[in-house]
Design a protein around this motif. Sequence first.
Motif, PDB file in Angstrom:
ATOM      1  N   ILE A 179      41.517 -31.983  -0.304  1.00  0.00           N
ATOM      2  CA  ILE A 179      40.616 -31.797  -1.347  1.00  0.00           C
ATOM      3  C   ILE A 179      39.553 -32.695  -1.181  1.00  0.00           C
ATOM      4  CG2 ILE A 179      40.491 -32.548  -3.727  1.00  0.00           C
ATOM      5  CD1 ILE A 179      43.105 -31.783  -3.845  1.00  0.00           C
ATOM      6  N   LEU A 180      39.769 -34.375  -1.281  1.00  0.00           N
ATOM      7  CA  LEU A 180      37.843 -35.535  -0.956  1.00  0.00           C
ATOM      8  C   LEU A 180      38.341 -34.559   0.509  1.00  0.00           C
ATOM      9  CD1 LEU A 180      40.316 -38.712  -2.504  1.00  0.00           C
ATOM     10  CD2 LEU A 180      38.797 -37.331  -2.978  1.00  0.00           C
ATOM     11  N   PHE A 181      38.659 -34.665   1.449  1.00  0.00           N
ATOM     12  CA  PHE A 181      37.874 -34.280   3.206  1.00  0.00           C
ATOM     13  C   PHE A 181      36.984 -32.944   2.478  1.00  0.00           C
ATOM     14  CE2 PHE A 181      37.586 -31.710   6.297  1.00  0.00           C
ATOM     15  CZ  PHE A 181      37.050 -32.628   7.441  1.00  0.00           C
ATOM     16  N   GLY A 182      37.451 -32.233   2.098  1.00  0.00           N
ATOM     17  CA  GLY A 182      36.253 -31.082   1.495  1.00  0.00           C
ATOM     18  C   GLY A 182      35.123 -31.381   0.586  1.00  0.00           C
ATOM     19  N   PHE A 183      35.549 -32.399   0.073  1.00  0.00           N
ATOM     20  CA  PHE A 183      34.332 -32.318  -1.441  1.00  0.00           C
ATOM     21  C   PHE A 183      33.325 -33.314  -0.478  1.00  0.00           C
ATOM     22  CE2 PHE A 183      32.445 -36.119  -4.201  1.00  0.00           C
ATOM     23  CZ  PHE A 183      32.166 -35.392  -5.371  1.00  0.00           C
ATOM     24  N   PHE A 184      33.964 -34.494   0.087  1.00  0.00           N
ATOM     25  CA  PHE A 184      32.795 -35.463   1.195  1.00  0.00           C
ATOM     26  C   PHE A 184      32.039 -34.390   1.857  1.00  0.00           C
ATOM     27  CE2 PHE A 184      35.463 -39.015  -0.512  1.00  0.00           C
ATOM     28  CZ  PHE A 184      34.212 -39.399  -1.569  1.00  0.00           C
ATOM     29  N   LEU A 185      32.945 -33.718   2.337  1.00  0.00           N
ATOM     30  CA  LEU A 185      32.565 -32.518   3.858  1.00  0.00           C
ATOM     31  C   LEU A 185      31.008 -31.897   3.339  1.00  0.00           C
ATOM     32  CD1 LEU A 185      32.627 -31.426   6.804  1.00  0.00           C
ATOM     33  CD2 LEU A 185      33.644 -29.703   5.734  1.00  0.00           C
ATOM     34  N   ALA A 186      31.212 -31.639   2.439  1.00  0.00           N
ATOM     35  CA  ALA A 186      30.177 -30.655   1.414  1.00  0.00           C
ATOM     36  C   ALA A 186      28.944 -31.601   1.552  1.00  0.00           C
ATOM     37  CB  ALA A 186      30.848 -29.859   0.229  1.00  0.00           C
ATOM     38  N   SER A 187      29.049 -32.955   1.140  1.00  0.00           N
ATOM     39  CA  SER A 187      27.646 -33.964   0.988  1.00  0.00           C
ATOM     40  C   SER A 187      26.857 -34.175   2.469  1.00  0.00           C
ATOM     41  CB  SER A 187      28.748 -34.783  -0.185  1.00  0.00           C
ATOM     42  OG  SER A 187      29.446 -35.476   0.864  1.00  0.00           O
ATOM     43  N   THR A 188      28.000 -33.279   3.657  1.00  0.00           N
ATOM     44  CA  THR A 188      27.871 -34.339   5.076  1.00  0.00           C
ATOM     45  C   THR A 188      26.599 -33.256   5.478  1.00  0.00           C
ATOM     46  OG1 THR A 188      28.967 -32.990   6.025  1.00  0.00           O
ATOM     47  CG2 THR A 188      29.449 -35.031   5.445  1.00  0.00           C
ATOM     48  N   ASN A 189      25.530 -33.671   6.727  1.00  0.00           N
ATOM     49  CA  ASN A 189      24.446 -32.216   7.019  1.00  0.00           C
ATOM     50  C   ASN A 189      25.217 -31.236   7.734  1.00  0.00           C
ATOM     51  OD1 ASN A 189      22.599 -34.227   6.573  1.00  0.00           O
ATOM     52  ND2 ASN A 189      22.841 -35.192   8.126  1.00  0.00           N
ATOM     53  N   ILE A 190      27.158 -31.078   7.632  1.00  0.00           N
ATOM     54  CA  ILE A 190      27.561 -30.190   8.415  1.00  0.00           C
ATOM     55  C   ILE A 190      27.931 -28.681   7.100  1.00  0.00           C
ATOM     56  CG2 ILE A 190      29.560 -30.902   8.124  1.00  0.00           C
ATOM     57  CD1 ILE A 190      29.782 -30.015  11.175  1.00  0.00           C
ATOM     58  N   ALA A 191      27.324 -28.940   6.239  1.00  0.00           N
ATOM     59  CA  ALA A 191      27.876 -28.034   4.963  1.00  0.00           C
ATOM     60  C   ALA A 191      27.251 -27.107   5.267  1.00  0.00           C
ATOM     61  CB  ALA A 191      27.371 -29.361   3.864  1.00  0.00           C
TER      62      ALA A 191
END
Length: 64
Positions: free
Chosen positions: A33-45
Motif C-alpha cells: 500500500i505504501l509503495f503504491g502511495f509513494f509511486l503515485a507521487s513520482t514522475n512515473i505515475a
Amino acid sequence: MAVSVSVAVVLAIILVLMIRGKSIKAGPAIVAILFGFFLASTNIAPSVNRFMNSVADTISQIHF
C-alpha cells in the motif's frame, strides 16, 4: 477518474481477501500500500495511469 477509482476498489478487495486467506501477511500488505502511495507521487505515475487506461479500454472493447 472513474476507472482509477474502480481499479483501486477492486485492488483493495483483492488485498483484503489475500490478507484474510493468509496468502499475504499484514506487513507486506502495508508495504504494498505504501509503495503504491509513494509511486503515485513520482514522475512515473502518469505513465502508469495511461497504461492502466489503455488496458481498461482494451478490455472494454472485448465482445463475448
